[in-house]
Every structure is written in structure tokens, then in C-alpha cells.
Design a protein around this motif. Structure first.
Motif, mmCIF file in Angstrom:
data_model
loop_
_atom_site.group_PDB
_atom_site.id
_atom_site.type_symbol
_atom_site.label_atom_id
_atom_site.label_comp_id
_atom_site.label_asym_id
_atom_site.label_seq_id
_atom_site.Cartn_x
_atom_site.Cartn_y
_atom_site.Cartn_z
ATOM 1 N N GLY A 25 0.809 -1.204 0.000
ATOM 2 C CA GLY A 25 0.000 0.000 0.000
ATOM 3 C C GLY A 25 0.846 1.260 0.000
ATOM 4 O O GLY A 25 0.548 2.221 -0.714
ATOM 5 N N TYR A 26 1.911 1.229 0.804
ATOM 6 C CA TYR A 26 2.776 2.415 0.850
ATOM 7 C C TYR A 26 3.562 2.559 -0.446
ATOM 8 O O TYR A 26 3.766 3.666 -0.936
ATOM 9 C CB TYR A 26 3.721 2.350 2.052
ATOM 10 N N ARG A 27 3.975 1.447 -1.035
ATOM 11 C CA ARG A 27 4.661 1.503 -2.341
ATOM 12 C C ARG A 27 3.751 2.150 -3.379
ATOM 13 O O ARG A 27 4.180 3.012 -4.148
ATOM 14 C CB ARG A 27 5.055 0.107 -2.807
ATOM 15 N N GLN A 28 2.497 1.758 -3.399
ATOM 16 C CA GLN A 28 1.546 2.321 -4.346
ATOM 17 C C GLN A 28 1.365 3.820 -4.103
ATOM 18 O O GLN A 28 1.238 4.606 -5.042
ATOM 19 C CB GLN A 28 0.198 1.605 -4.237
ATOM 20 N N ARG A 29 1.358 4.194 -2.825
ATOM 21 C CA ARG A 29 1.195 5.613 -2.485
ATOM 22 C C ARG A 29 2.380 6.435 -2.981
ATOM 23 O O ARG A 29 2.216 7.516 -3.542
ATOM 24 C CB ARG A 29 1.041 5.735 -0.978
ATOM 25 N N ALA A 32 2.114 6.803 -6.694
ATOM 26 C CA ALA A 32 1.072 7.766 -7.042
ATOM 27 C C ALA A 32 1.520 9.203 -6.810
ATOM 28 O O ALA A 32 1.053 10.125 -7.478
ATOM 29 C CB ALA A 32 -0.194 7.472 -6.239
ATOM 30 N N MET A 33 2.454 9.401 -5.870
ATOM 31 C CA MET A 33 2.961 10.753 -5.592
ATOM 32 C C MET A 33 4.096 11.132 -6.525
ATOM 33 O O MET A 33 4.700 12.184 -6.358
ATOM 34 C CB MET A 33 3.407 10.852 -4.132
ATOM 35 N N GLU A 68 10.015 5.556 5.900
ATOM 36 C CA GLU A 68 9.196 5.309 4.717
ATOM 37 C C GLU A 68 9.998 5.513 3.438
ATOM 38 O O GLU A 68 9.836 4.775 2.474
ATOM 39 C CB GLU A 68 7.979 6.231 4.727
#
Length: 77
Positions: A25-29, A32-33, A68
Motif C-alpha cells: 500500500g505504501y509503495r503504491q502511495r 502515485a505521488m 518510509e
């Protein structure tokens, strides 16, 4: 040569060459940024203890926690 965001200083630039395995989920975030492979960013500021880290990428500013940002694989530019 691989580079760590923790060792970068304000004004240093790096290119994202990939993301290591981690929380999907954090990788996807991050993707996306705009932290996609090939994206170049510059470290703008670091907090006194080195966390968080403010970067400038694609004409906007992004603040990341050191833990992160550690999933980013970087190379010096």
C-alpha cells in the motif's frame, strides 16, 4: 552506485531506480505521488534529527519519513 536518502544532504539530487519490497500500500502511495523509477528529486530540507525529509519532485514538495523513504532505491545525479 546505490545511494540512501538518509545520507543525502539538502541540495543533493538523486534518481529513483526502484522500490524495494515492503508494504504494498505504501509503495503504491509513493508511486502515485510521483516517485516512479526514473524520477529525479532534490532534498530541500531535513529536520534536525534527520526525520522527516522534504524533497522537491515534479514541481511540488513532498515530505517523507526517513523510515518510509528507505524503500526507495536511488542513484546519485
Amino acid at each position: 552506485m546505490s545511494l540512501s536518502i538518509e545520507t543525502m544532504k539538502p541540495g543533493d539530487s538523486a534518481r529513483v531506480i526502484g522500490l524495494v519490497a515492503g508494504d504494498r500500500g505504501y509503495r503504491q502511495r509513493l508511486l502515485a505521488m510521483g516517485l516512479t523509477p526514473g524520477a529525479v528529486f532534490q532534498v530541500r530540507r531535513k529536520a534536525p534529527l534527520g526525520d522527516p525529509i522534504e524533497i522537491s519532485i515534479r514541481n511540488f514538495t513532498l515530505t517523507l519519513r526517513k523510515s518510509e523513504a528507505a524503500i526507495l532505491e536511488l542513484e546519485a545525479v
